[in-house]
Design a protein around this motif. Structure first.
Motif, short mmCIF file in Angstrom:
data_model
loop_
_atom_site.label_atom_id
_atom_site.label_comp_id
_atom_site.label_asym_id
_atom_site.label_seq_id
_atom_site.Cartn_x
_atom_site.Cartn_y
_atom_site.Cartn_z
N PRO A 1 21.40 16.47 31.19
CA PRO A 1 22.47 16.61 32.18
C PRO A 1 23.03 18.02 32.21
N ARG A 2 22.45 18.94 31.47
CA ARG A 2 23.07 20.25 31.37
C ARG A 2 22.96 21.02 32.68
N PRO A 3 24.03 21.72 33.04
CA PRO A 3 24.01 22.46 34.30
C PRO A 3 23.19 23.74 34.20
N ASN A 4 22.63 24.16 35.32
CA ASN A 4 22.02 25.48 35.42
C ASN A 4 23.11 26.52 35.62
N VAL A 5 22.74 27.79 35.41
CA VAL A 5 23.66 28.89 35.68
C VAL A 5 22.96 29.91 36.58
N LEU A 6 23.62 30.25 37.67
CA LEU A 6 23.17 31.36 38.52
C LEU A 6 24.23 32.45 38.39
N PHE A 7 23.86 33.54 37.73
CA PHE A 7 24.81 34.62 37.41
C PHE A 7 24.51 35.79 38.33
N LEU A 8 25.38 36.01 39.31
CA LEU A 8 25.16 37.06 40.30
C LEU A 8 26.13 38.20 40.03
N ILE A 9 25.59 39.41 39.92
CA ILE A 9 26.46 40.56 39.68
C ILE A 9 26.05 41.71 40.58
N SER A 10 27.06 42.30 41.20
CA SER A 10 26.87 43.47 42.05
C SER A 10 27.27 44.70 41.25
N ASP A 11 26.82 45.86 41.66
CA ASP A 11 27.03 47.10 40.90
C ASP A 11 28.04 47.99 41.62
N ASP B 1 35.93 36.82 29.26
CA ASP B 1 36.12 35.37 29.29
C ASP B 1 34.88 34.64 29.84
N LEU B 2 33.94 35.36 30.40
CA LEU B 2 32.78 34.67 31.01
C LEU B 2 31.90 33.99 29.96
N TYR B 3 31.65 34.67 28.85
CA TYR B 3 30.75 34.11 27.83
C TYR B 3 31.31 32.78 27.32
N PRO B 4 32.54 32.73 26.77
CA PRO B 4 33.04 31.43 26.29
C PRO B 4 33.16 30.39 27.40
N THR B 5 33.42 30.83 28.65
CA THR B 5 33.55 29.87 29.75
C THR B 5 32.22 29.18 30.02
N LEU B 6 31.16 29.97 30.15
CA LEU B 6 29.86 29.39 30.47
C LEU B 6 29.36 28.52 29.32
N CYS B 7 29.62 28.94 28.08
CA CYS B 7 29.26 28.10 26.93
C CYS B 7 29.99 26.76 26.99
N ALA B 8 31.28 26.81 27.30
CA ALA B 8 32.07 25.57 27.35
C ALA B 8 31.56 24.65 28.46
N LEU B 9 31.26 25.22 29.61
CA LEU B 9 30.84 24.39 30.75
C LEU B 9 29.47 23.76 30.52
N ALA B 10 28.60 24.48 29.78
CA ALA B 10 27.23 24.00 29.60
C ALA B 10 27.02 23.33 28.24
N GLY B 11 28.03 23.32 27.39
CA GLY B 11 27.86 22.73 26.07
C GLY B 11 26.92 23.54 25.19
N VAL B 12 26.92 24.86 25.41
CA VAL B 12 26.06 25.76 24.62
C VAL B 12 26.91 26.40 23.53
N ALA B 13 26.37 26.48 22.31
CA ALA B 13 27.11 27.10 21.21
C ALA B 13 26.96 28.61 21.27
N GLY B 14 28.08 29.30 21.30
CA GLY B 14 28.06 30.76 21.26
C GLY B 14 28.44 31.24 19.87
N PRO B 15 28.38 32.56 19.64
CA PRO B 15 28.80 33.10 18.34
C PRO B 15 30.28 32.81 18.08
N ALA B 16 30.65 32.77 16.79
CA ALA B 16 32.03 32.44 16.43
C ALA B 16 32.99 33.60 16.71
N ASN B 17 32.45 34.82 16.86
CA ASN B 17 33.34 35.98 16.96
C ASN B 17 33.61 36.42 18.40
N LEU B 18 33.36 35.56 19.40
CA LEU B 18 33.66 35.94 20.79
C LEU B 18 35.15 36.24 20.92
#
Ligand SMILES: [Ca+2]
Ligand SMILES: [Ca+2]
Length: 506
Positions: free
Chosen positions: A28-38, A365-382
């Motif tokens: 059930p895990r969501p996909n991520v489409l990460f769009l960034i402009s320069d 805030d993007l890294y912890p947000t996407l981890c939380a939404l997808a149930g992915v474990a990130g590093p402890a020091n974010l």
């Protein structure tokens, strides 16, 4: 979470070859489409710019949560992108300049896409996610991090391969760091960002056949970075040069600023005339609209392929950008225009549609947000906060501030004697109401702007007696906030000699 259960409907040879850690078939895990402009500021319809024609990005805003006050950690490509993709402030990545990668300082840290890879996601990159020299790295991996991705695509279009001799530049022959532009006779499909959109469609078509394995697809568009090269038709035609606005009363505005606030000014910009300024603004807007059209292609592919209901979409830029405000152009200032970024998050089943969050947030805030939404474990020091609660309830106060820093000065090497290190930092804190800035801990000046009455940051209140108490309060908050940007030992990691670093260009 309300993620639509997806079913594997087919396996392409392409994804079978790269599927090394496929997850359960009914993931059930969501996909991520990460769009960034320069180098994109907030010249977007959804941020209230009535001149900008950005229908596709505006549509994304209507589908998700728009963060009204989102900020980068450092208004320069390399430091900002390393920070965003590691979830650490520049003082903890040690990346404070371009053409470096965090593997040279903190090699064991897992990047955001790497954390998703470790969780079984297919992680792919198209275009610029870490630093690239634009335009000279276009078509290469730039200063990329190979551990972040399973697939990297680096197309190069006519803007890179054919059109450089035609580009106007304030410093002839210099395009990447200099104001430069060109209204191209070629169409969207021939330009690098058009090829990025086509490649994204190609990857998404293959991901759609493998719904048992979620994906993290990052697409980094180059526009509107200099040179502002975009198809003349239709985009330049949407912004007649003689109708472009010019910033007035610059000298009066600059009178109350510390010199460091204007430290990003480049002397070549003395050559700007009002006519050139209008052409520059036209080309910047045209490049934004061209990039917007490519965003539309990628997002439409998600819809067409049945992926939209189970895909989180992020849209942002690596930092803001000046178009003449305070007499400044481009980036590397600590004013609102340079520190602020667009940030849109579409989180199906979680985020409110068309909502606006007002509390200041950061790229951190993007890294912890996407981890939380997808149930992915990130590093402890974010070092950031998860925005998941703010997506569901946009009035959630959150951390309440965003911190941005920049470097000034240089190492001066006299003909005789030892080099003298004249470098110092500027830090700026944005709260819902105020911007407070200190240069070299106040030794090189301070600024205070009241966004309730002065959204253009014209009136520096820092030395006015009636605001002394506010300055004391915000200085204390700034110093506390700055402490959180360092690793636990308080030392910014240095570039380590001998660590592998890509030198792929120049
Ligand atoms: Ca940039
Ligand atoms: Ca001023």
């Amino acid at each position: 979470m309300n993620w639509k259960t997806s079913v594997s409907i087919g396996i392409s040879l392409f994804l079978a070859a790269i599927a090394s850690a496929a997850s359960a078939a009914d993931s059930p895990r969501p996909n991520v489409l990460f769009l960034i402009s320069d180098d994109l500021n907030n010249f977007l319809g959804c941020y209230g710019d009535s001149r900008a024609k950005t229908p596709n990005i505006d549509k994304l805003a209507a589908r998700g949560v728009r963060f009204e006050r989102a900020y980068c950690t450092f208004p320069l490509c390399g430091p900002s992108r390393n920070s965003m993709l590691t979830g650490l402030y520049p003082n903890s990545t040690g990346i404070l300049a371009n053409a470096q990668i965090f593997r040279q300082t903190i090699p064991a840290h897992a990047s955001l896409p790497q954390a998703f890879r470790r969780a079984g996601y297919f992680a792919a990159r198209i275009g610029k996610l870490y630093h690239y020299n634009v335009p000279n790295s276009v078509g290469t991996n730039g200063h990329d991090d190979p551990a972040s991705w399973e697939l990297e695509l680096n197309p190069a279009g006519v803007d890179r391969l054919e059109e450089q001799p035609h580009i106007f530049s304030l410093r002839p022959g210099s395009f990447g760091g200099t104001l430069s532009w060109y209204a191209s006779p070629r169409g969207d499909a021939d330009h690098t960002d058009g090829l990025h959109a086509a490649d994204a469609e190609w990857v998404l078509e293959r991901c759609a056949r493998r719904k048992d394995r979620p994906f993290f697809l990052a697409v980094g568009f180059f526009r509107p970075h200099t040179p502002y090269v975009a198809p003349k038709v239709p985009y330049f035609g949407w912004y007649p040069a003689d109708e472009m606005p010019l910033v007035e009363n610059v000298k009066e505005d600059q009178a109350d600023m510390p010199a460091a606030a204007l430290g990003s000014y480049k002397t070549e910009q003395d050559a700007l005339t009002d006519e050139l300024r209008r052409q520059c603004v036209q080309a910047y807007y045209a490049s934004i609209s061209f990039m917007d059209a490519q965003v539309g292609r990628v997002v439409d592919a998600l819809q067409r392929l049945g992926l939209a209901d189970n895909t989180i979409i992020v849209f942002t830029s690596d930092h803001g950008y000046h178009m003449g405000e305070h007499g400044l152009w481009q980036k590397m200032s600590l004013f609102e225009e340079s520190a602020r970024v667009p940030l849109l998050i579409v989180a199906p089943g979680v985020g409110r549609e068309g909502a606006v969050a007002q509390s200041p947030v950061s790229h951190l805030d993007l890294y912890p947000t996407l981890c939380a939404l997808a149930g992915v474990a990130g590093p402890a020091n974010l070092q950031g906060q998860s925005l998941a609660a703010m997506l569901a309830e946009p009035d959630t106060p959150g951390r309440g501030w965003a911190l941005t820093q920049v470097t000034r000065g240089a190492v001066v090497r006299p003909r005789q004697g030892d080099p003298v290190d004249k470098r110092f930092f500027g830090y700026t804190l944005r709260t819902p109401r105020w911007r407070f800035t200190e240069w070299d801990e106040g030794r090189q000046g301070r600024e205070l702007y009241d966004h309730d009455s002065d959204p253009r940051e014209l009136d520096n209140l820092a030395e006015k007696p009636e605001h002394a108490a506010t300055v004391v309060e915000l200085a204390a908050l700034l110093h506390e906030a700055t402490k959180t940007t360092f690793p636990p030992d308080g030392q910014t990691p240095a570039i380590q000699e001998g660590l592998w670093a890509p030198v792929l260009v120049e």
